[in-house]
Design a protein around this motif. Sequence first.
Motif, PDB file in Angstrom:
ATOM      1  N   MET A  52       0.907  -1.145  -0.149  1.00  0.00           N
ATOM      2  CA  MET A  52       0.033   0.067  -0.170  1.00  0.00           C
ATOM      3  C   MET A  52       0.816   1.195  -0.066  1.00  0.00           C
ATOM      4  N   LEU A  53       1.971   1.174   0.868  1.00  0.00           N
ATOM      5  CA  LEU A  53       2.676   2.636   0.883  1.00  0.00           C
ATOM      6  C   LEU A  53       3.591   2.720  -0.443  1.00  0.00           C
ATOM      7  N   ASN A  55       2.589   1.576  -3.388  1.00  0.00           N
ATOM      8  CA  ASN A  55       2.065   1.676  -4.777  1.00  0.00           C
ATOM      9  C   ASN A  55       0.838   2.707  -4.768  1.00  0.00           C
ATOM     10  N   GLU A  56       0.338   3.181  -3.508  1.00  0.00           N
ATOM     11  CA  GLU A  56      -0.690   4.113  -3.368  1.00  0.00           C
ATOM     12  C   GLU A  56      -0.213   5.556  -3.192  1.00  0.00           C
ATOM     13  N   SER A  57      -1.238   6.489  -3.309  1.00  0.00           N
ATOM     14  CA  SER A  57      -0.986   7.815  -3.043  1.00  0.00           C
ATOM     15  C   SER A  57      -2.092   8.874  -3.201  1.00  0.00           C
ATOM     16  N   PRO A  58      -2.487   9.435  -2.214  1.00  0.00           N
ATOM     17  CA  PRO A  58      -1.837   9.582  -1.001  1.00  0.00           C
ATOM     18  C   PRO A  58      -2.106   8.480   0.014  1.00  0.00           C
ATOM     19  N   VAL A  59      -1.235   8.285   1.194  1.00  0.00           N
ATOM     20  CA  VAL A  59      -1.693   7.214   2.115  1.00  0.00           C
ATOM     21  C   VAL A  59      -1.833   7.999   3.510  1.00  0.00           C
ATOM     22  N   ARG A  69      -4.700   3.974   5.302  1.00  0.00           N
ATOM     23  CA  ARG A  69      -5.770   3.978   4.592  1.00  0.00           C
ATOM     24  C   ARG A  69      -5.319   4.670   3.499  1.00  0.00           C
ATOM     25  N   THR A  70      -5.914   4.652   2.113  1.00  0.00           N
ATOM     26  CA  THR A  70      -5.773   5.601   1.097  1.00  0.00           C
ATOM     27  C   THR A  70      -6.797   6.491   1.127  1.00  0.00           C
ATOM     28  N   ALA A  71      -6.666   7.386   0.065  1.00  0.00           N
ATOM     29  CA  ALA A  71      -7.805   8.366  -0.377  1.00  0.00           C
ATOM     30  C   ALA A  71      -9.048   7.635  -0.853  1.00  0.00           C
ATOM     31  N   GLU A  73     -11.426   6.414  -3.821  1.00  0.00           N
ATOM     32  CA  GLU A  73     -11.081   6.182  -5.195  1.00  0.00           C
ATOM     33  C   GLU A  73     -12.596   5.608  -5.869  1.00  0.00           C
TER      34      GLU A  73
END
Length: 83
Positions: A52-53, A55-59, A69-71, A73
């Motif tokens: 998650m950290l 490959n995702e943005s923002p976290v 968690r992510t934002a 989507e």
Amino acid sequence: MTALVQAYTPFWSYDSDPDREGYGGVLLKLEETSNARLRTRSPHVLQIWVDMLRNESPVFFDKERGILRTALENVGEGEADFE
């Protein structure tokens, strides 16, 4: 309080004693110069956090509930197809 994760460092502590489990976690650098730490005995959970950290943005990290968690989507965005 939820804070934006700015940087992270994963770790795993291996124990050579077969009767004891290792443990791992992620050190988080959060906005406003604060830090947090997630810990687990499961290498699979650690892998999910790092994925998650990475490959995702923002976290975000909720300090009060201990949730990473992510934002929000949109449904069905999926991966981009550039062919």
